[in-house]
Design a protein around this motif. Structure first.
Motif, PDB file in Angstrom:
ATOM      1  N   ASP A  74      -1.377   3.670  -0.451  1.00  0.00           N
ATOM      2  CA  ASP A  74      -1.700   5.031  -1.467  1.00  0.00           C
ATOM      3  C   ASP A  74      -0.784   5.294  -1.880  1.00  0.00           C
ATOM      4  N   LEU A  75      -1.008   5.634  -3.782  1.00  0.00           N
ATOM      5  CA  LEU A  75      -0.239   5.077  -4.634  1.00  0.00           C
ATOM      6  C   LEU A  75       0.570   6.374  -5.379  1.00  0.00           C
ATOM      7  N   ASP A  76      -0.337   7.687  -4.678  1.00  0.00           N
ATOM      8  CA  ASP A  76       0.164   8.930  -4.411  1.00  0.00           C
ATOM      9  C   ASP A  76       1.620   8.949  -3.966  1.00  0.00           C
ATOM     10  N   LEU A  77       1.058   8.408  -2.705  1.00  0.00           N
ATOM     11  CA  LEU A  77       1.899   9.293  -1.825  1.00  0.00           C
ATOM     12  C   LEU A  77       3.349   7.732  -2.079  1.00  0.00           C
ATOM     13  N   LEU A  78       3.233   6.744  -1.955  1.00  0.00           N
ATOM     14  CA  LEU A  78       3.956   6.090  -2.511  1.00  0.00           C
ATOM     15  C   LEU A  78       4.926   6.472  -3.456  1.00  0.00           C
ATOM     16  N   THR A  79       4.323   6.862  -4.730  1.00  0.00           N
ATOM     17  CA  THR A  79       5.163   7.588  -5.550  1.00  0.00           C
ATOM     18  C   THR A  79       5.941   8.686  -5.276  1.00  0.00           C
ATOM     19  N   LEU A 121       9.002  -0.888  -3.741  1.00  0.00           N
ATOM     20  CA  LEU A 121       8.366  -1.546  -5.251  1.00  0.00           C
ATOM     21  C   LEU A 121       8.526  -3.078  -4.893  1.00  0.00           C
ATOM     22  N   ARG A 122       9.405  -3.970  -4.895  1.00  0.00           N
ATOM     23  CA  ARG A 122       9.256  -5.371  -4.126  1.00  0.00           C
ATOM     24  C   ARG A 122       7.813  -5.716  -3.434  1.00  0.00           C
ATOM     25  N   GLN A 123       7.461  -4.866  -2.453  1.00  0.00           N
ATOM     26  CA  GLN A 123       6.397  -5.469  -1.488  1.00  0.00           C
ATOM     27  C   GLN A 123       4.636  -5.415  -2.261  1.00  0.00           C
ATOM     28  N   TYR A 124       4.951  -3.905  -3.549  1.00  0.00           N
ATOM     29  CA  TYR A 124       3.662  -3.444  -3.697  1.00  0.00           C
ATOM     30  C   TYR A 124       3.698  -4.471  -4.772  1.00  0.00           C
TER      31      TYR A 124
END
Length: 229
Positions: free
Chosen positions: A168-173, A195-198
Motif C-alpha cells: 500500500d504505497l499511500d500507507l508506506l508514504t 524503501l530498499r525492499q520496495y
C-alpha cells in the motif's frame, strides 16, 4: 489450561538444556539486554520449538493466545520471548491469525521495545494481517505512524517489507513522511529498509521518492538506494 502449562514448562526446561552458558554473555551484550540469555542460537531454538510445538498441540485459539502471552509476560530469559513470537508464527496455527491478534502483537512491540522483537513481529505477523485485512489494519498502522512510541512508528514503516506488489504505497508514504525528520536511528534505518525492499518491485518509484524528499536522512537515502544506484 493444563496443556498451556505443560508447553510453557517444556519450553523453559528445553531452553535451559540446549543453552550454552559460554555464549550467553556475548548474546546479552550484543542485544544490550537487561534480560539474561540462556545462550541458544536461533537454529537450535528453532529445532527445539518444532519438536515442542508438535509434542504439545494447543487445542484452540484461546489456549494459543494464553500460551504466547504467558511465555512473553513471564519470561526470565530473552529466548522465552523469542519462543512466544515463534509460537504465533507456527504453521499449524495459521488459521487463527486475524485482526483480533493485533493487541497481542502490539504488546510484543511496545513492551519488547527493541529491534530483535519488533522487526519479526512487524514484518512477519502484522504485515500478513495488513495484507489480509487492509480495511481493519491499515487505519491502525496510520495511527501508529504518528504515535509517541517510536517502536509503533517503526512497525508502521516496516510492516510491509514482505508485501512486494501488494504494498500500500499511500500507507508506506504516510508512515515514512510522518517520521522523515526524526533523528532516531531505528526510524531512519527503518525508512531506508522499507524503501530498499520496495525497490525490488519498483526501483523507479523509490528513486523518485528519494529525489522528491530532501528531508530524508543520509542513512535512509543510503539504505534506500543501496541496490539501484
Amino acid at each position: 489450561m493444563e496443556i498451556v502449562d505443560e508447553l510453557v514448562t517444556a519450553v523453559r526446561s528445553g531452553l535451559r538444556e540446549v543453552g550454552d552458558p559460554a555464549k550467553a554473555p556475548d548474546m546479552r551484550r550484543y542485544m544490550k539486554s537487561e534480560m539474561p540469555f540462556h545462550g541458544v542460537p536461533k537454529p537450535v531454538r528453532e529445532k527445539l520449538t518444532r519438536r515442542l510445538f508438535a509434542e504439545f498441540p494447543l487445542p484452540d485459539k484461546a489456549s494459543f493466545v494464553v500460551a504466547a502471552q504467558k511465555l512473553w509476560r513471564e519470561a526470565a530469559f530473552r529466548e522465552e520471548r523469542y519462543v512466544a513470537i515463534d509460537l504465533t508464527g507456527y504453521h499449524a496455527y495459521r488459521m487463527w491469525q486475524g485482526r483480533d491478534l493485533l493487541p497481542v502483537y502490539e504488546e510484543f512491540v511496545v513492551t519488547g521495545a527493541w529491534w530483535d522483537y519488533v522487526d519479526e513481529v512487524a514484518s512477519r505477523r502484522i504485515g500478513p494481517l495488513l495484507r489480509a485485512d487492509p480495511a481493519a489494519i491499515g487505519p491502525v498502522m496510520r495511527r501508529w505512524a504518528t504515535d509517541d512510541d517510536h517502536w509503533r512508528r517503526r512497525t508502521a514503516i516496516i510492516c510491509q517489507l514482505m508485501s512486494r506488489e501488494e504494498t500500500d504505497l499511500d500507507l508506506l508514504t504516510y508512515a515514512i513522511e510522518a517520521s522523515i525528520t526524526e533523528t532516531d536511528f531505528f526510524l531512519r534505518k527503518g525508512i531506508g529498509w522499507a524503501l530498499r525492499q520496495y525497490a525490488r518491485v519498483d526501483a523507479a518509484w523509490v528513486a523518485r521518492f528519494v529525489d522528491t524528499h530532501a528531508e530524508l536522512s543520509p542513512l535512509s537515502v543510503r539504505e534506500a538506494l543501496k541496490h539501484i544506484r
